[in-house]
Design a protein around this motif. Structure first.
Motif, mmCIF file in Angstrom:
data_model
loop_
_atom_site.group_PDB
_atom_site.id
_atom_site.type_symbol
_atom_site.label_atom_id
_atom_site.label_comp_id
_atom_site.label_asym_id
_atom_site.label_seq_id
_atom_site.Cartn_x
_atom_site.Cartn_y
_atom_site.Cartn_z
ATOM 1 N N UNK A 241 4.682 15.420 1.974
ATOM 2 C CA UNK A 241 4.447 14.746 3.255
ATOM 3 C C UNK A 241 3.025 15.004 3.750
ATOM 4 N N UNK A 242 2.573 16.250 3.693
ATOM 5 C CA UNK A 242 1.219 16.596 4.139
ATOM 6 C C UNK A 242 0.167 15.886 3.292
ATOM 7 N N UNK A 243 0.354 15.940 1.987
ATOM 8 C CA UNK A 243 -0.613 15.339 1.074
ATOM 9 C C UNK A 243 -0.680 13.821 1.251
ATOM 10 N N UNK A 244 0.451 13.192 1.576
ATOM 11 C CA UNK A 244 0.468 11.737 1.739
ATOM 12 C C UNK A 244 -0.418 11.285 2.895
ATOM 13 N N UNK A 245 -0.615 12.125 3.916
ATOM 14 C CA UNK A 245 -1.521 11.767 5.010
ATOM 15 C C UNK A 245 -2.948 11.588 4.493
ATOM 16 N N UNK A 246 -3.373 12.505 3.644
ATOM 17 C CA UNK A 246 -4.741 12.432 3.133
ATOM 18 C C UNK A 246 -4.913 11.304 2.123
ATOM 19 N N UNK A 247 -3.892 11.038 1.356
ATOM 20 C CA UNK A 247 -3.941 9.892 0.445
ATOM 21 C C UNK A 247 -4.005 8.594 1.256
ATOM 22 N N UNK A 248 -3.255 8.543 2.347
ATOM 23 C CA UNK A 248 -3.275 7.373 3.229
ATOM 24 C C UNK A 248 -4.660 7.156 3.809
ATOM 25 N N UNK A 249 -5.294 8.218 4.284
ATOM 26 C CA UNK A 249 -6.649 8.097 4.832
ATOM 27 C C UNK A 249 -7.602 7.563 3.765
ATOM 28 N N UNK A 250 -7.488 8.071 2.546
ATOM 29 C CA UNK A 250 -8.325 7.580 1.447
ATOM 30 C C UNK A 250 -8.103 6.084 1.215
ATOM 31 N N UNK A 251 -6.835 5.658 1.166
ATOM 32 C CA UNK A 251 -6.532 4.249 0.936
ATOM 33 C C UNK A 251 -7.013 3.369 2.085
ATOM 34 N N UNK B 152 0.821 -1.217 0.000
ATOM 35 C CA UNK B 152 0.000 0.000 0.000
ATOM 36 C C UNK B 152 0.855 1.267 0.000
ATOM 37 N N UNK B 153 2.042 1.188 0.562
ATOM 38 C CA UNK B 153 2.907 2.370 0.618
ATOM 39 C C UNK B 153 3.351 2.811 -0.776
ATOM 40 N N UNK B 154 3.469 1.883 -1.693
ATOM 41 C CA UNK B 154 3.946 2.217 -3.039
ATOM 42 C C UNK B 154 2.979 3.147 -3.782
#
Length: 95
Positions: free
Chosen positions: A61-71, A14-16
């Motif tokens: 870095x900030x945007x990756x938090x929201x992408x993570x929440x979506x995933x 999922x990190x990829x």
């Protein structure tokens, strides 16, 4: 509940796409115009909330938090625990 080995495998898998999406939106040429708009709004915005909201789309870095929440919402992935704490742990592990 998945085995720990399977959970760790999912963590790395999922990190990829999360990293790819965050990098593409915040750095690649295809999103240059929206990113420049967001950069302007984050620097010239009248309120603190407005500036921080638009900064979100310029910071990988900030945007990756929201992408993570979506995933996490799309996949239902939990790490170590099978309740809300599993989502929380997975969210911080993926970012």
């Amino acid at each position: 509940m998945m085995t720990l080995t399977l959970q760790i495998s999912w963590l790395f898998l999922l990190a990829i796409p999360i990293a790819c999406i965050a990098w593409t939106v915040t750095h690649e040429e295809v999103f240059r115009e929206p990113r420049e708009y967001c950069t302007r709004r984050s620097q010239e915005g009248k309120s603190l909330v407005e500036r921080k909201f638009f900064y979100l789309f310029t910071c990988e870095y900030c945007f990756s938090h929201y992408v993570t929440i979506l995933f996490l919402c799309l996949t239902g992935y939990k790490l170590l625990m099978d309740n809300w704490a599993g989502y929380l742990i997975a969210g911080f592990a993926l970012v």
